[in-house]
Design a protein around this motif. Structure first.
Motif, PDB file in Angstrom:
ATOM      1  N   PRO A  24     -37.968 -70.028  44.003  1.00 37.63           N
ATOM      2  CA  PRO A  24     -39.049 -70.609  45.254  1.00 37.63           C
ATOM      3  C   PRO A  24     -38.452 -71.470  45.923  1.00 37.63           C
ATOM      4  O   PRO A  24     -38.396 -71.438  47.321  1.00 37.63           O
ATOM      5  CB  PRO A  24     -40.221 -71.202  44.483  1.00 37.63           C
ATOM      6  CG  PRO A  24     -40.152 -70.496  43.315  1.00 37.63           C
ATOM      7  CD  PRO A  24     -38.781 -70.261  42.525  1.00 37.63           C
ATOM      8  N   ASP A  25     -37.409 -72.316  45.551  1.00 40.33           N
ATOM      9  CA  ASP A  25     -36.875 -73.501  46.376  1.00 40.33           C
ATOM     10  C   ASP A  25     -35.819 -72.769  47.058  1.00 40.33           C
ATOM     11  O   ASP A  25     -35.817 -73.131  48.237  1.00 40.33           O
ATOM     12  CB  ASP A  25     -36.010 -74.627  45.159  1.00 40.33           C
ATOM     13  CG  ASP A  25     -35.445 -75.610  46.214  1.00 40.33           C
ATOM     14  OD1 ASP A  25     -36.187 -76.265  47.007  1.00 40.33           O
ATOM     15  OD2 ASP A  25     -34.410 -75.675  46.067  1.00 40.33           O
ATOM     16  N   THR A  26     -35.249 -71.802  46.781  1.00 40.18           N
ATOM     17  CA  THR A  26     -34.136 -70.973  47.598  1.00 40.18           C
ATOM     18  C   THR A  26     -34.946 -70.573  48.930  1.00 40.18           C
ATOM     19  O   THR A  26     -34.264 -70.341  49.797  1.00 40.18           O
ATOM     20  CB  THR A  26     -33.322 -69.827  46.587  1.00 40.18           C
ATOM     21  OG1 THR A  26     -32.812 -70.641  45.744  1.00 40.18           O
ATOM     22  CG2 THR A  26     -32.260 -69.122  47.673  1.00 40.18           C
ATOM     23  N   VAL A  27     -35.908 -69.771  48.485  1.00 43.03           N
ATOM     24  CA  VAL A  27     -36.727 -68.991  49.676  1.00 43.03           C
ATOM     25  C   VAL A  27     -37.111 -70.375  50.660  1.00 43.03           C
ATOM     26  O   VAL A  27     -37.093 -69.932  51.944  1.00 43.03           O
ATOM     27  CB  VAL A  27     -37.852 -68.193  48.975  1.00 43.03           C
ATOM     28  CG1 VAL A  27     -38.727 -67.404  50.219  1.00 43.03           C
ATOM     29  CG2 VAL A  27     -37.368 -67.150  48.033  1.00 43.03           C
ATOM     30  N   GLU A  28     -37.720 -71.431  50.165  1.00 43.27           N
ATOM     31  CA  GLU A  28     -38.217 -72.375  50.865  1.00 43.27           C
ATOM     32  C   GLU A  28     -37.054 -72.849  51.831  1.00 43.27           C
ATOM     33  O   GLU A  28     -37.483 -73.142  53.064  1.00 43.27           O
ATOM     34  CB  GLU A  28     -38.634 -73.354  50.161  1.00 43.27           C
ATOM     35  CG  GLU A  28     -40.010 -73.226  49.303  1.00 43.27           C
ATOM     36  CD  GLU A  28     -40.374 -74.223  48.490  1.00 43.27           C
ATOM     37  OE1 GLU A  28     -39.576 -75.239  48.156  1.00 43.27           O
ATOM     38  OE2 GLU A  28     -41.383 -74.020  47.690  1.00 43.27           O
ATOM     39  N   ARG A  29     -36.009 -73.039  51.238  1.00 45.29           N
ATOM     40  CA  ARG A  29     -34.940 -73.520  52.479  1.00 45.29           C
ATOM     41  C   ARG A  29     -34.146 -72.419  53.034  1.00 45.29           C
ATOM     42  O   ARG A  29     -33.968 -72.485  54.402  1.00 45.29           O
ATOM     43  CB  ARG A  29     -33.708 -74.030  51.221  1.00 45.29           C
ATOM     44  CG  ARG A  29     -33.705 -75.506  50.831  1.00 45.29           C
ATOM     45  CD  ARG A  29     -32.742 -76.074  50.059  1.00 45.29           C
ATOM     46  NE  ARG A  29     -31.764 -74.828  49.318  1.00 45.29           N
ATOM     47  CZ  ARG A  29     -32.088 -74.823  48.034  1.00 45.29           C
ATOM     48  NH1 ARG A  29     -32.963 -75.673  47.380  1.00 45.29           N
ATOM     49  NH2 ARG A  29     -31.399 -73.998  47.433  1.00 45.29           N
ATOM     50  N   GLY A  30     -34.326 -71.027  52.727  1.00 46.57           N
ATOM     51  CA  GLY A  30     -33.976 -69.722  53.390  1.00 46.57           C
ATOM     52  C   GLY A  30     -34.719 -69.520  54.299  1.00 46.57           C
ATOM     53  O   GLY A  30     -34.245 -68.760  55.414  1.00 46.57           O
ATOM     54  N   MET A  31     -35.774 -69.760  54.497  1.00 43.72           N
ATOM     55  CA  MET A  31     -36.930 -69.276  55.588  1.00 43.72           C
ATOM     56  C   MET A  31     -36.334 -70.106  56.953  1.00 43.72           C
ATOM     57  O   MET A  31     -36.211 -69.334  57.824  1.00 43.72           O
ATOM     58  CB  MET A  31     -38.168 -69.673  55.349  1.00 43.72           C
ATOM     59  CG  MET A  31     -38.997 -68.889  54.154  1.00 43.72           C
ATOM     60  SD  MET A  31     -40.451 -69.079  53.509  1.00 43.72           S
ATOM     61  CE  MET A  31     -41.454 -68.706  55.055  1.00 43.72           C
ATOM     62  N   PRO A  32     -36.269 -71.386  57.038  1.00 48.44           N
ATOM     63  CA  PRO A  32     -35.828 -71.800  58.215  1.00 48.44           C
ATOM     64  C   PRO A  32     -34.378 -71.718  58.523  1.00 48.44           C
ATOM     65  O   PRO A  32     -34.023 -71.646  59.650  1.00 48.44           O
ATOM     66  CB  PRO A  32     -36.172 -73.344  58.019  1.00 48.44           C
ATOM     67  CG  PRO A  32     -36.451 -73.696  56.624  1.00 48.44           C
ATOM     68  CD  PRO A  32     -36.785 -72.433  56.044  1.00 48.44           C
ATOM     69  N   GLY A  33     -33.740 -71.465  57.292  1.00 48.46           N
ATOM     70  CA  GLY A  33     -32.181 -71.398  57.461  1.00 48.46           C
ATOM     71  C   GLY A  33     -31.810 -69.937  58.477  1.00 48.46           C
ATOM     72  O   GLY A  33     -30.787 -69.595  58.717  1.00 48.46           O
ATOM     73  N   SER A  34     -32.881 -68.954  58.416  1.00 47.74           N
ATOM     74  CA  SER A  34     -32.674 -67.785  58.861  1.00 47.74           C
ATOM     75  C   SER A  34     -33.691 -67.400  60.179  1.00 47.74           C
ATOM     76  O   SER A  34     -32.927 -66.678  60.928  1.00 47.74           O
ATOM     77  CB  SER A  34     -33.045 -66.649  57.813  1.00 47.74           C
ATOM     78  OG  SER A  34     -33.018 -65.365  58.282  1.00 47.74           O
ATOM     79  N   SER A  35     -34.573 -68.122  60.222  1.00 46.08           N
ATOM     80  CA  SER A  35     -35.547 -67.977  61.535  1.00 46.08           C
ATOM     81  C   SER A  35     -35.897 -69.163  62.105  1.00 46.08           C
ATOM     82  O   SER A  35     -36.383 -70.031  61.552  1.00 46.08           O
ATOM     83  CB  SER A  35     -36.610 -66.978  60.898  1.00 46.08           C
ATOM     84  OG  SER A  35     -37.465 -66.543  62.120  1.00 46.08           O
ATOM     85  N   VAL A  36     -35.569 -69.102  63.456  1.00 46.22           N
ATOM     86  CA  VAL A  36     -36.271 -70.477  63.992  1.00 46.22           C
ATOM     87  C   VAL A  36     -37.752 -70.783  64.097  1.00 46.22           C
ATOM     88  O   VAL A  36     -38.066 -71.779  64.158  1.00 46.22           O
ATOM     89  CB  VAL A  36     -35.668 -70.497  65.589  1.00 46.22           C
ATOM     90  CG1 VAL A  36     -34.185 -70.590  65.756  1.00 46.22           C
ATOM     91  CG2 VAL A  36     -36.232 -69.573  66.547  1.00 46.22           C
ATOM     92  N   ILE A  37     -38.798 -69.531  63.810  1.00 44.89           N
ATOM     93  CA  ILE A  37     -40.088 -69.877  63.876  1.00 44.89           C
ATOM     94  C   ILE A  37     -39.945 -70.866  62.637  1.00 44.89           C
ATOM     95  O   ILE A  37     -41.366 -71.442  62.437  1.00 44.89           O
ATOM     96  CB  ILE A  37     -40.786 -68.745  63.815  1.00 44.89           C
ATOM     97  CG1 ILE A  37     -40.751 -68.010  62.505  1.00 44.89           C
ATOM     98  CG2 ILE A  37     -40.495 -67.826  65.050  1.00 44.89           C
ATOM     99  CD1 ILE A  37     -41.776 -66.862  62.447  1.00 44.89           C
ATOM    100  N   PHE A  38     -39.489 -70.785  61.580  1.00 42.09           N
ATOM    101  CA  PHE A  38     -39.836 -71.746  60.417  1.00 42.09           C
ATOM    102  C   PHE A  38     -39.064 -72.942  60.480  1.00 42.09           C
ATOM    103  O   PHE A  38     -39.276 -73.621  59.377  1.00 42.09           O
ATOM    104  CB  PHE A  38     -39.162 -70.924  58.994  1.00 42.09           C
ATOM    105  CG  PHE A  38     -39.854 -69.525  58.637  1.00 42.09           C
ATOM    106  CD1 PHE A  38     -41.269 -69.407  58.802  1.00 42.09           C
ATOM    107  CD2 PHE A  38     -39.150 -68.356  58.706  1.00 42.09           C
ATOM    108  CE1 PHE A  38     -41.921 -68.229  58.450  1.00 42.09           C
ATOM    109  CE2 PHE A  38     -39.704 -67.280  58.104  1.00 42.09           C
ATOM    110  CZ  PHE A  38     -41.317 -67.249  58.516  1.00 42.09           C
TER     111      PHE A  38
END
Length: 156
Positions: A54-68
């Motif tokens: 879950p931590d990887t996904v949490e960090r990966g969301m704003p790392g991939s898309s500006v809306i996050f």
């Protein structure tokens, strides 16, 4: 002289049979190694998906898309490939009146696209994220996009 000729022909035929057998073994061996290589690569890709936390996904969301960016996502793992994520703040980088059904990618720790998320509510606070091939199955990303390296969050 006839016996010498017969022996020479017999030796040549025997040599030809040995060469054919060696070629057949070589092709069989090559095919076996190629098959093993495909299995190992496939196992590696599957292992990569199960390593997502879950931590990887949490960090990966704003790392991939500006809306996050600046939304402080919190995710819980539903399965090896499915995560429920809640944002502390609504997305503000893109102004959409309704985030329900919106599809965005998320990255792994190496900035490679690891999956994608689908907005579950109009405000954009709740997302379901899918890792690996499941994101492709859910029609969030194309198969060719999975694993592609990014150079930071994307917009639009």
């Amino acid at each position: 002289m006839g016996d010498d000729l017969e022996q020479a022909v017999a030796a040549q035929i025997a040599g030809s049979i040995v060469v054919r057998r060696r070629r057949k073994r070589s092709r069989t061996t090559i095919a076996a190694f190629a098959t093993a290589g495909v299995i190992v690569v496939g196992a590696g890709a599957a292992a990569a998906v199960t390593l997502l936390s879950p931590d990887t996904v949490e960090r990966g969301m704003p790392g991939s898309s500006v809306i996050f960016i600046d939304t402080d996502p919190t995710c819980t793992k539903k399965s090896d490939v499915e995560f429920d994520c809640t944002l502390a703040k609504a997305p503000s980088k893109e102004v959409l009146s309704d985030y329900k059904g919106t599809k965005e990618t998320f990255n792994d720790a190496d900035d490679n696209i690891a999956g994608g998320c689908i907005g579950q509510d109009s405000a954009g606070l709740h997302w379901t994220c899918y890792a690996g091939e499941k994101a492709v199955e859910m029609d969030i990303i194309g198969k060719d996009l999975l694993g592609q390296h990014t150079n930071g969050p994307a917009a639009g």
